[in-house]
Scaffold this motif. Structure first.
Motif, PDB file in Angstrom:
ATOM      1  N   LYS A 578       4.890   9.986   9.798  1.00 23.31           N
ATOM      2  CA  LYS A 578       3.537   9.481  10.126  1.00 23.31           C
ATOM      3  C   LYS A 578       2.784   9.069   8.856  1.00 23.31           C
ATOM      4  CE  LYS A 578       4.175  10.925  14.458  1.00 23.31           C
ATOM      5  NZ  LYS A 578       5.587  11.259  14.365  1.00 23.31           N
ATOM      6  N   ILE A 579       3.529   8.500   7.890  1.00 16.38           N
ATOM      7  CA  ILE A 579       2.879   7.999   6.682  1.00 16.38           C
ATOM      8  C   ILE A 579       2.676   6.494   6.849  1.00 16.38           C
ATOM      9  CG2 ILE A 579       3.155   7.614   4.191  1.00 16.38           C
ATOM     10  CD1 ILE A 579       4.858  10.161   4.101  1.00 16.38           C
ATOM     11  N   ARG A 580       1.464   6.016   6.544  1.00 20.15           N
ATOM     12  CA  ARG A 580       1.178   4.591   6.720  1.00 20.15           C
ATOM     13  C   ARG A 580       1.562   3.813   5.464  1.00 20.15           C
ATOM     14  NH1 ARG A 580      -0.926   1.000   9.826  1.00 20.15           N
ATOM     15  NH2 ARG A 580      -2.407  -0.615   9.154  1.00 20.15           N
ATOM     16  N   PRO A 581       2.393   2.767   5.596  1.00 23.08           N
ATOM     17  CA  PRO A 581       2.657   1.908   4.435  1.00 23.08           C
ATOM     18  C   PRO A 581       1.330   1.292   3.979  1.00 23.08           C
ATOM     19  CG  PRO A 581       4.193   1.448   6.223  1.00 23.08           C
ATOM     20  CD  PRO A 581       3.135   2.336   6.784  1.00 23.08           C
ATOM     21  N   HIS A 582       1.078   1.267   2.670  1.00 23.73           N
ATOM     22  CA  HIS A 582      -0.211   0.753   2.183  1.00 23.73           C
ATOM     23  C   HIS A 582      -0.010   0.110   0.809  1.00 23.73           C
ATOM     24  CE1 HIS A 582       0.371   4.857   0.775  1.00 23.73           C
ATOM     25  NE2 HIS A 582      -0.350   4.553  -0.283  1.00 23.73           N
ATOM     26  N   LYS A 583      -0.948  -0.759   0.471  1.00 25.32           N
ATOM     27  CA  LYS A 583      -0.818  -1.481  -0.816  1.00 25.32           C
ATOM     28  C   LYS A 583      -1.830  -0.946  -1.814  1.00 25.32           C
ATOM     29  CE  LYS A 583       1.246  -5.661   0.982  1.00 25.32           C
ATOM     30  NZ  LYS A 583       1.122  -7.075   1.299  1.00 25.32           N
ATOM     31  N   VAL A 584      -1.353  -0.753  -3.054  1.00 22.27           N
ATOM     32  CA  VAL A 584      -2.248  -0.344  -4.136  1.00 22.27           C
ATOM     33  C   VAL A 584      -2.129  -1.361  -5.270  1.00 22.27           C
ATOM     34  CG1 VAL A 584      -2.070   2.100  -3.566  1.00 22.27           C
ATOM     35  CG2 VAL A 584      -0.499   1.131  -5.231  1.00 22.27           C
ATOM     36  N   VAL A 585      -3.107  -1.311  -6.181  1.00 22.07           N
ATOM     37  CA  VAL A 585      -3.145  -2.272  -7.280  1.00 22.07           C
ATOM     38  C   VAL A 585      -2.938  -1.520  -8.588  1.00 22.07           C
ATOM     39  CG1 VAL A 585      -4.589  -3.976  -8.466  1.00 22.07           C
ATOM     40  CG2 VAL A 585      -4.773  -3.692  -5.990  1.00 22.07           C
ATOM     41  N   ASN A 586      -2.012  -2.014  -9.429  1.00 23.78           N
ATOM     42  CA  ASN A 586      -1.830  -1.359 -10.739  1.00 23.78           C
ATOM     43  C   ASN A 586      -2.783  -1.971 -11.762  1.00 23.78           C
ATOM     44  OD1 ASN A 586      -0.669  -3.782 -11.526  1.00 23.78           O
ATOM     45  ND2 ASN A 586       1.447  -3.017 -11.345  1.00 23.78           N
ATOM     46  N   GLU A 587      -2.713  -1.518 -13.025  1.00 22.79           N
ATOM     47  CA  GLU A 587      -3.714  -1.970 -13.999  1.00 22.79           C
ATOM     48  C   GLU A 587      -3.555  -3.450 -14.355  1.00 22.79           C
ATOM     49  OE1 GLU A 587      -1.356  -0.196 -17.939  1.00 22.79           O
ATOM     50  OE2 GLU A 587      -3.414   0.412 -17.538  1.00 22.79           O
ATOM     51  N   LYS A 588      -2.375  -4.007 -14.041  1.00 22.68           N
ATOM     52  CA  LYS A 588      -2.186  -5.447 -14.291  1.00 22.68           C
ATOM     53  C   LYS A 588      -2.738  -6.287 -13.138  1.00 22.68           C
ATOM     54  CE  LYS A 588       2.101  -4.719 -16.871  1.00 22.68           C
ATOM     55  NZ  LYS A 588       3.571  -4.831 -16.775  1.00 22.68           N
ATOM     56  N   GLY A 589      -3.255  -5.606 -12.115  1.00 21.31           N
ATOM     57  CA  GLY A 589      -3.812  -6.343 -10.977  1.00 21.31           C
ATOM     58  C   GLY A 589      -2.770  -6.738  -9.949  1.00 21.31           C
ATOM     59  N   GLU A 590      -1.510  -6.229 -10.088  1.00 18.91           N
ATOM     60  CA  GLU A 590      -0.461  -6.568  -9.116  1.00 18.91           C
ATOM     61  C   GLU A 590      -0.545  -5.639  -7.911  1.00 18.91           C
ATOM     62  OE1 GLU A 590       2.730  -7.620 -12.684  1.00 18.91           O
ATOM     63  OE2 GLU A 590       2.726  -5.669 -11.710  1.00 18.91           O
ATOM     64  N   GLU A 591      -0.333  -6.204  -6.725  1.00 20.43           N
ATOM     65  CA  GLU A 591      -0.305  -5.370  -5.513  1.00 20.43           C
ATOM     66  C   GLU A 591       1.098  -4.813  -5.321  1.00 20.43           C
ATOM     67  OE1 GLU A 591      -1.706  -7.118  -1.937  1.00 20.43           O
ATOM     68  OE2 GLU A 591      -3.687  -7.590  -2.731  1.00 20.43           O
ATOM     69  N   VAL A 592       1.178  -3.522  -5.033  1.00 18.42           N
ATOM     70  CA  VAL A 592       2.483  -2.891  -4.804  1.00 18.42           C
ATOM     71  C   VAL A 592       2.408  -2.132  -3.478  1.00 18.42           C
ATOM     72  CG1 VAL A 592       4.164  -1.229  -5.666  1.00 18.42           C
ATOM     73  CG2 VAL A 592       2.846  -2.607  -7.284  1.00 18.42           C
ATOM     74  N   GLU A 593       3.406  -2.355  -2.623  1.00 16.79           N
ATOM     75  CA  GLU A 593       3.395  -1.642  -1.333  1.00 16.79           C
ATOM     76  C   GLU A 593       4.103  -0.296  -1.493  1.00 16.79           C
ATOM     77  OE1 GLU A 593       3.999  -2.474   3.400  1.00 16.79           O
ATOM     78  OE2 GLU A 593       5.328  -3.531   2.026  1.00 16.79           O
ATOM     79  N   LEU A 594       3.435   0.766  -1.031  1.00 21.60           N
ATOM     80  CA  LEU A 594       4.000   2.110  -1.118  1.00 21.60           C
ATOM     81  C   LEU A 594       4.221   2.684   0.282  1.00 21.60           C
ATOM     82  CD1 LEU A 594       1.815   3.702  -3.972  1.00 21.60           C
ATOM     83  CD2 LEU A 594       4.124   2.780  -4.157  1.00 21.60           C
ATOM     84  N   PHE A 595       5.258   3.530   0.383  1.00 20.36           N
ATOM     85  CA  PHE A 595       5.546   4.195   1.657  1.00 20.36           C
ATOM     86  C   PHE A 595       5.398   5.717   1.515  1.00 20.36           C
ATOM     87  CE2 PHE A 595       7.650   0.165   1.621  1.00 20.36           C
ATOM     88  CZ  PHE A 595       7.409  -0.348   2.888  1.00 20.36           C
ATOM     89  N   THR A 596       4.802   6.121   0.377  1.00 16.26           N
ATOM     90  CA  THR A 596       4.570   7.552   0.112  1.00 16.26           C
ATOM     91  C   THR A 596       3.225   7.616  -0.595  1.00 16.26           C
ATOM     92  OG1 THR A 596       5.605   7.304  -2.046  1.00 16.26           O
ATOM     93  CG2 THR A 596       7.027   8.060  -0.248  1.00 16.26           C
ATOM     94  N   SER A 597       2.860   8.775  -1.103  1.00 22.80           N
ATOM     95  CA  SER A 597       1.661   8.834  -1.936  1.00 22.80           C
ATOM     96  C   SER A 597       1.989   8.231  -3.298  1.00 22.80           C
ATOM     97  CB  SER A 597       1.205  10.283  -2.100  1.00 22.80           C
ATOM     98  OG  SER A 597       2.143  10.984  -2.884  1.00 22.80           O
ATOM     99  N   LEU A 598       0.937   7.940  -4.045  1.00 15.13           N
ATOM    100  CA  LEU A 598       1.115   7.287  -5.346  1.00 15.13           C
ATOM    101  C   LEU A 598       1.935   8.148  -6.312  1.00 15.13           C
ATOM    102  CD1 LEU A 598      -0.148   4.783  -7.007  1.00 15.13           C
ATOM    103  CD2 LEU A 598      -1.673   6.498  -7.964  1.00 15.13           C
ATOM    104  N   GLU A 599       1.712   9.479  -6.264  1.00 15.19           N
ATOM    105  CA  GLU A 599       2.383  10.372  -7.235  1.00 15.19           C
ATOM    106  C   GLU A 599       3.882  10.481  -7.013  1.00 15.19           C
ATOM    107  OE1 GLU A 599      -1.761  11.443  -7.418  1.00 15.19           O
ATOM    108  OE2 GLU A 599      -0.408  11.156  -5.750  1.00 15.19           O
TER     109      GLU A 599
END
Length: 1407
Positions: A578-599
């Protein structure tokens, strides 16, 4: 085991570290449960590494073994090809037909004997029997031969040509090798200490304690065959109702009798080892040194042909044989010849060993520690010394120099094939074996690290930052090094992170997804430190972390990377967790899709495996403990006092809560979608009824139904969701329009298919909106673990999607407080959950998904329910215990090794003692010396181990209790209204002995076994010599037996349908599989045995019930602890079965033990004590001890009145039992008074026409009549009339049968008639299958009250009111309750079952 062999390694063939197995002579040939094989699994870390290495030869051997048994096992219908895939409950299982026969074993120099074997056993098991048998236990180096051909240890007996009924198998002594000689010496040493409990008290070699046979005065199964003994019914004073004394010595009864006789003074390897080259060529393998009880010293040579005395002395080496030329193949034979005292004492020791049940000797999978131990006797044991100081890390002593590749073992076992049942069994067995070995090795390593016994890999750094590698395991400390957790709460976050990480590992491990790997992870709390032990990813130490991580972030979101393969794997696991795929932005401004927490990090090891680690935020954040600016919780939550500040920002919701929340939302979604869809269709068809129903629905929504609002139909129950509803909703959310129309038409004939698409969208959209679904077209409740995390940059921070994601996390946290906590309290109210101590309360909260930080909230809500005062007391006790644990952690850090026992005893004095000025046993000189040392010695790099912390000396009870009250307030937000142990006891009804027990268990303190005057006000209670040891607290995952679970649930379903035979077979097979995966000892096996005992009892086979339950008690004591709540339950069941077998004296002793353990855990104020007292009262009543009986029954009545409603059938039953006892004593007035109370309750609850009410009415008439006769006679006596003799009063003495019926009634067992023929059929059909195995349920049965059954029903067989109210198998030790309705069984239920429909009993059974 039903022909499913495990993965043994040939090295193990005579491995004598397996301490024992079932005595085969006692079991029938067709018995399929194989304890011996189980024992081989369970040798702890002392068994040679086998299937675990990546050596292809061992892997092949295990696969071959699997293939050997595949043809039989394919006869079974297994539960789906994929793990977790369940077939319907109707799946049938054909049990393997196992043929038994008898072979003759010919022993050199001994008598031949017959042995019953089964065709599916391995030759290895005959080996094990010989190693365990009294006459042959000293032999280790031999082969088995048939017609002069040696048998392969891993062949099944049926595959051996020429082996048949009556065959003679010869035991042939084989020449020794150095390895075999070492094994032999170790085995002899193990034999000599086989009855000594010191290993169990020291927490070594997976030994643990069991006192069942001490309590019953011998094996109860032996008593069954002898004449009943004279009955001594006197209970000890300390277990009498209202006794104030709570001694702790009876917890370990008969401790003096446990030790065996001493046989030899010294047995060790000689200083002349190893043999020089010239002697090796004469066959010398090694030299031993022996000192006998007669004080004679001998040097002994172990040669290839056996053992003999040589002429060496301590000063001179002379390897020639001594004058008396004894050459013995066994060292025992040689010692017997040279020492008469050895011969005499060894035979006594063997007899004592033989009296022990096999379950008392088998090693447990994980070490269990006792919180009390007698004064340790430390005897000379050179082999123990060698183990401690040689470089024996975790490798097996027979393979010197080889350390185990833990990571390779952990991952290789995961990769084993899992297509067929035999494959899965081999795989799960290997996983469990490696895991239990790893936990043992990690625990030893963690203790070595804290004790300063391991060198750090970064010795130049500050102590807290040091990391360690020992035995291929990586150890790190729970401190915030390099400000890693600075933003999250520093050290508090660093301490919590490993626990959260373990929860994440557990979640991914349980998914068991192919291609994704987690690390072996164990958390050890020891001496105030938290150590995380992990297996090592190949290559991780050779490169920088930045190079290794291909997925996730190592710097909290500055750089975030991803990898296609990881995305592919994690996409599948995300949907399951029940983890939602989501997009985060790194310091270069690139979007990265994650399927877990950031850590979470993905690392590809040098072995090309895909690992995930740092899973500490796998679950969504808990916003109730995560105040965020600009974000407000709902008004309801604010009223509850949330959000609250917490010590760290890593607070997460539990996986159990996520599942419960999603399930609740899904039920709401289905209900609304199905009802609205049907409503819309009816409306479109323009039916009159539909309009009428629509009109009716208006009042349900506050009198008006506006567009866009839900319009529930009144003819549906609020929470009812039928299978049809679920099917309909599944079809509606299906994408394929053509299929959709056909399927909907099948489910709801007559609907308008043309408008289907439009209706579907509308209905699903409304239902989705109602439950806050993340999708408008389907049910989608998933969690973004990175919401509310300041360090995470979301791709679109203002989007509607992110707002919804945040709302779902808020809703889940609200669900916990508004639904789950009240649900927990409701379970306690209806007695479907009844915590016994802090650990069972913790378990109940975790099952509901409630984190322990909510304990203060739970306690606060319990305050409103006086009927739950006992749970409130347990909750306050747990709050105090947890606060003390937090304080103990900081108190102990840096205490000098020399002062450990003083510091711990001082801590306990300040916590539990009423003496206001306890004195820390440390002299001023010692303190002064330390201060001087600190000045003079420059800062110690390894300061973590010796900081010379002396602050503990100044602690007093007053300062300690202020800290406790503050800690409870700061951490749990609960205000304790007490400032000392005395005020806490007075205010909250706690008892000191329970507090002592809880604190010792949770802090890992082992105290001296003696009586403590805990109430003493004028001197301190504990001294430094009272602290015997500090042991580790270990947390780890628990591998499951998946197939056993499926067999088990199928069996449970069959039993509830009344199909006892099929249920019995399935559950027997579940036990077989459990035995195969876990070995002989495991909490789930114990729970299984308990249910098997209950089933046999229901079927009227009281002897079998006793046999199963005896094993359940032994196992529970061994794997869960002497005073574990489950052990208390097991004892009470065994007492009932003993009574059914006419062992009244044993039954009473067991019931007294049950009451004693209950008093130790929680005192008398508990509903379980009422049940125990009713049982004791009834058994005493049966043996006509009416005065004693009355004291227990009256106490039970008081407790039932306190913890149940006044108009409760339990209370009525108690009144009736008290009345019956009064009448037996001849006190008719008191009997009349109490029976009237019972009658009043029955009349009001059941009505005048009910059998129970009528019986009570008849009883009243009889008592009145007797009372009148008695009074008349007394009056005549008073008037001085002639007749002085009293007429014989009609006092009916109770029959054992009637007492048995009442016992069954109060213990919740309902009688059902089964004809003797039916019973015989079941037994015959079960004859071929394992009658020695069992299933997994029945924690305890809640009492369904029932009066004595009528005379014509006395011979009926019993069946239990069993319902399955939990899906899961037992957790750590607890099995789900099984109360269910076997009442339908063959439709022959007695009329009394009407009572079970009464509201009281239905609530009691949690139905």
């Amino acid at each position: 085991m039903a022909g499913i062999s495990g993965t043994e390694d040939t090295d193990k063939k005579d491995d004598t570290t397996q301490k024992c197995s079932r005595d085969k002579l006692e079991r029938p040939a067709n018995d399929a449960v194989d304890l011996n094989e189980a024992v081989n699994m369970n040798g702890g870390t002392d068994s040679p590494q086998s299937e675990l290495s990546d050596d292809p030869s061992t892997e092949n051997s295990s696969q071959e073994e699997g293939e050997r048994t595949t043809d039989e096992d394919e006869k079974k219908t297994c539960c789906g090809d994929e793990k977790g895939e369940k077939k319907s409950n109707d799946q049938e299982v054909v049990l393997i037909q196992d043929t038994g026969f008898v072979v003759k074993l010919s022993i050199p120099g001994g008598e031949d004997f017959d042995l019953a074997v089964s065709s599916m056993e391995l030759v290895q098991e005959i080996h094990q029997v010989l190693v365990d048998r009294e006459e042959t236990c000293h032999r280790t180096c031999f082969s088995l031969q048939l017609d002069n051909v040696a048998l392969d240890n891993f062949a099944e007996l049926k595959s051996i040509e020429g082996l048949k009924e009556g065959s003679v198998v010869k035991v042939v002594e084989e020449p020794y090798t150095i390895r075999e000689a070492r094994i032999h010496v170790r085995h002899i040493r193990d034999l000599l200490k086989s009855v000594d409990p010191s290993d169990a008290y020291n927490g070594a070699d997976c030994s643990s304690l069991s006192f069942l046979n001490t309590v019953t005065g011998g094996d109860i199964l032996d008593k069954k065959r002898s004449k009943p003994d004279s009955i001594d019914c006197t209970p000890p004073d300390y277990i009498m109702p209202n006794a104030k004394e709570r001694p702790i010595l009876p917890l370990h009864p008969g401790i003096k009798d446990l030790k065996g006789p001493s046989c030899i003074k010294v047995l060790t390897y000689s200083g002349w080892n190893p043999p020089p080259g010239n002697r090796r060529m004469h066959g010398d393998l090694l030299y031993l040194y022996v000192v006998t009880l007669e004080e004679k010293k001998y040097h002994i040579t172990a040669s290839t042909r056996g053992f003999y005395v040589n002429q060496s002395t301590d000063e001179e080496f002379n390897p020639k044989a001594a004058q008396q030329k004894f050459l013995s193949h066994s060292l025992i034979d040689l010692l017997t010849q040279i020492s008469p005292a050895f011969k005499k004492n060894f035979s006594i020791l063997l007899k004592k060993r033989a009296q022990k049940h096999p379950f008392e000797r088998v090693p447990t999978p994980y070490q269990i520690y006792s919180w009390m131990a007698p004064q340790p006797e430390h005897n000379v044991d050179y082999i123990r010394a060698e183990d401690a100081f040689s470089t024996r890390l975790g490798y097996e002593e027979h393979i010197p120099g080889q350390t185990r590749e833990w990571n390779e073992e952990v991952q290789t076992t995961q990769e084993l094939p899992r297509k067929t049942l035999p494959d899965r069994l081999i795989r799960e067995r290997a996983i469990f074996k490696v895991h239990s070995d790893f936990v043992g090795a990690a625990t030893r390593g963690a203790m070595a690290v804290i004790d300063g016994n391991v060198m750090a890999i970064n010795p130049g750094e500050e102590a807290k930052m040091q990391m360690f590698i020992w035995n291929n395991i990586f150890f790190s400390l729970g401190f915030d090094v390099r400000d890693h957790y600075k933003e999250f709460g520093g050290d508090a976050a660093a301490y919590t992170a490993p626990g959260n990480d373990l929860q994440g590992v557990k979640a991914y491990f349980n998914l068991d997804h192919e291609g994704l790997y987690t690390l072996g992870t164990v958390i050890v709390d020891y001496r105030g430190y938290r150590i995380t032990a992990q297996s090592i990813i190949p290559g991780i130490l050779e490169r920088e972390q930045e190079q290794s991580v291909v997925y996730g972030s190592i710097d909290f979101g500055k750089t975030v990377v991803t990898n296609e393969k990881y995305q592919e794997i994690l996409k599948k696991t995300a949907s399951l967790l029940k983890i939602r795929p989501h997009k985060v932005v790194n310091e270069k401004g690139e979007e990265v899709e994650l399927f877990t927490s950031l850590e979470c990090k993905g690392i590809i090891g040098n072995d090309r495996r895909y690992y995930v680690l740092d899973l500490l935020r796998t679950s969504p954040p808990d916003v109730n403990y995560l105040p965020v600016e600009m974000e407000e919780l709902s008004a309801v939550m604010q009223d509850h006092g949330f959000p609250r500040e917490h010590r760290h920002r890593l607070a997460c919701l539990r996986q159990e809560l996520v599942e419960a929340f999603v399930e609740a939302k899904y039920v709401t979604f289905v209900r609304h979608a199905a009802i609205n869809y049907q409503h819309l269709q009816l409306k479109r068809q323009g039916k009159v009824q539909a309009d009428a129903k629509a009109e009716k629905s208006k009042p349900l929504t506050n009198g008006h139904c506006e567009e866009g609002e839900e319009k529930p139909l009144p003819d549906k129950e609020e929470n009812a969701v039928t299978e049809e509803d679920k099917k309909l909703v599944e079809v509606l959310t299906n994408a394929d329009q053509a299929e959709q129309a056909d399927q909907v038409a099948q489910i709801l004939p007559g609907i308008d298919v043309k408008t289907l698409e439009e209706d579907t969208k509308d209905v699903v959209k409304k239902a989705a909106k109602l439950v806050n679904s993340l999708s408008d077209t389907e049910f989608n409740i998933t969690f973004n673990p990175d919401v509310y995390q300041a360090h995470v940059k979301h791709a679109d921070p203002e989007s509607e999607n992110l707002r919804r994601e945040k709302q779902i996390v808020k809703d889940a946290a609200e669900f916990l407080v508004v639904y789950q906590i009240p649900s927990l309290i409701s379970d306690c109210m209806d007695h479907s959950s009844s915590p016994i101590d802090g650990s069972t309360l913790t378990e109940a909260m975790h099952t509901k998904g409630i984190n322990m930080r909510y304990l203060g909230k739970v306690t606060e809500m319990l305050t409103k329910y006086p009927i739950l005062s006992y749970v409130h007391t347990i909750a306050v006790g747990e709050l105090i215990t947890r606060a003390v644990k937090h304080l103990f952690k900081t108190y102990m850090q840096g205490v000098d090794m020399m002062s450990l026992s003083s510091a711990v005893s001082h801590f306990l004095n300040c916590f539990l003692g009423s003496f206001t000025t306890p004195h820390a046993q440390l002299t001023a000189e010692e303190l002064q010396g330390k201060k001087a040392r600190r000045k003079n010695i420059k800062k110690n790099k390894a300061a973590i181990f010796s900081m010379d912390n002396v602050e503990w000396v100044s602690e007093t009870p007053k300062t300690m209790w202020k800290k406790i009250v503050d800690e409870v307030k700061d951490y749990f937000y609960f205000k304790l209204e007490c400032d000392s142990v005395d005020s806490a006891i007075e205010k909250y009804g706690l008892q000191r002995v329970s507090m002592l027990r809880e604190v010792c268990r949770c802090c890992g303190i082992q105290i001296l076994l003696r009586e403590y005057n805990l109430e003493s006000r004028n001197k301190q209670v504990f001294y430094e010599e009272d602290i015997v040891n500090i042991f580790p607290r270990v947390k780890h995952i628990h591998p499951k037996a998946s197939d056993a679970y499926h067999f088990f649930t199928s069996g449970q379903a069959k039993i509830q349908q009344g199909l006892l035979k099929e249920g019995y077979e399935l559950i027997s097979e579940a036990l077989n599989l459990l035995n195969n995966v876990y070995g002989a000892m495991h909490p789930e096996v114990a729970a299984c045995l308990r249910l098997m005992a209950r089933l046999n009892y229901i079927l009227g086979d009281y002897g079998e019930a006793l046999s199963y339950q005896q094993r359940a008690v032994l196992m529970s004591e061994r794997v869960q602890g002497l005073d574990h709540p489950n052990t208390i339950t097991e004892y009470s069941h065994l007492a009932l079965y003993c009574f059914a077998n006419n062992q009244v004296s044993s039954s009473l002793r067991l019931m007294y033990r049950t009451r004693y353990l209950a008093l130790l855990c929680h005192g008398e104020e508990h509903p379980e004590v009422a049940l125990i007292d009713s049982n004791i009262g009834l058994i005493l009543h049966a043996v006509e001890e009416y005065e004693l009986s009355l004291r227990f029954l009256e106490h039970a009545l008081q407790l039932n009145q306190k913890f149940h409603r006044k108009l409760s059938l339990k209370v009525a039953m108690s009144y009736h039992l008290v009345a019956r006892t009064h009448s037996c004593r001849g006190d008719f007035r008191a009997a009349l008074q109490t029976e009237k109370e019972a009658y009043a309750i029955y009349k009001q609850m059941l009505g005048e026409e009910h059998d129970r009410t009528k019986e009570s009415s008849d009883c009243l008439k009889h008592l009145t009549q007797q009372a009148v006769v008695f009074q008349k006679k007394m009056n005549e006596i008073y008037k001085g009339e002639k007749s002085i003799t009293l007429p014989p009063l009609q006092i009916q003495t109770p029959s054992i049968a009637s007492v048995m019926e009442t016992l069954n009634a109060i213990n919740g067992i309902v009688f059902v008639q089964i004809s003797p023929n039916d019973l015989d059929k079941i037994k015959q059909q079960m004859g071929q299958t394992s009658m020695e195995s069992a299933p997994i349920i029945l924690d305890k049965t809640n009492g369904a009250d029932k009066q004595n059954d009528t005379a014509d029903e006395k011979g009926d067989k019993a069946a239990e009111n069993n319902t399955e109210d939990k899906e899961n198998m037992p957790k750590d030790c607890t099995a789900p309750k099984c109360h269910g309705d076997i009442a339908e069984m063959k439709n022959k239920v007695m009329q009394q079952n009407q009572v079970l429909q009464s509201p009281e009993v239905v609530v009691a059974n949690g139905q």
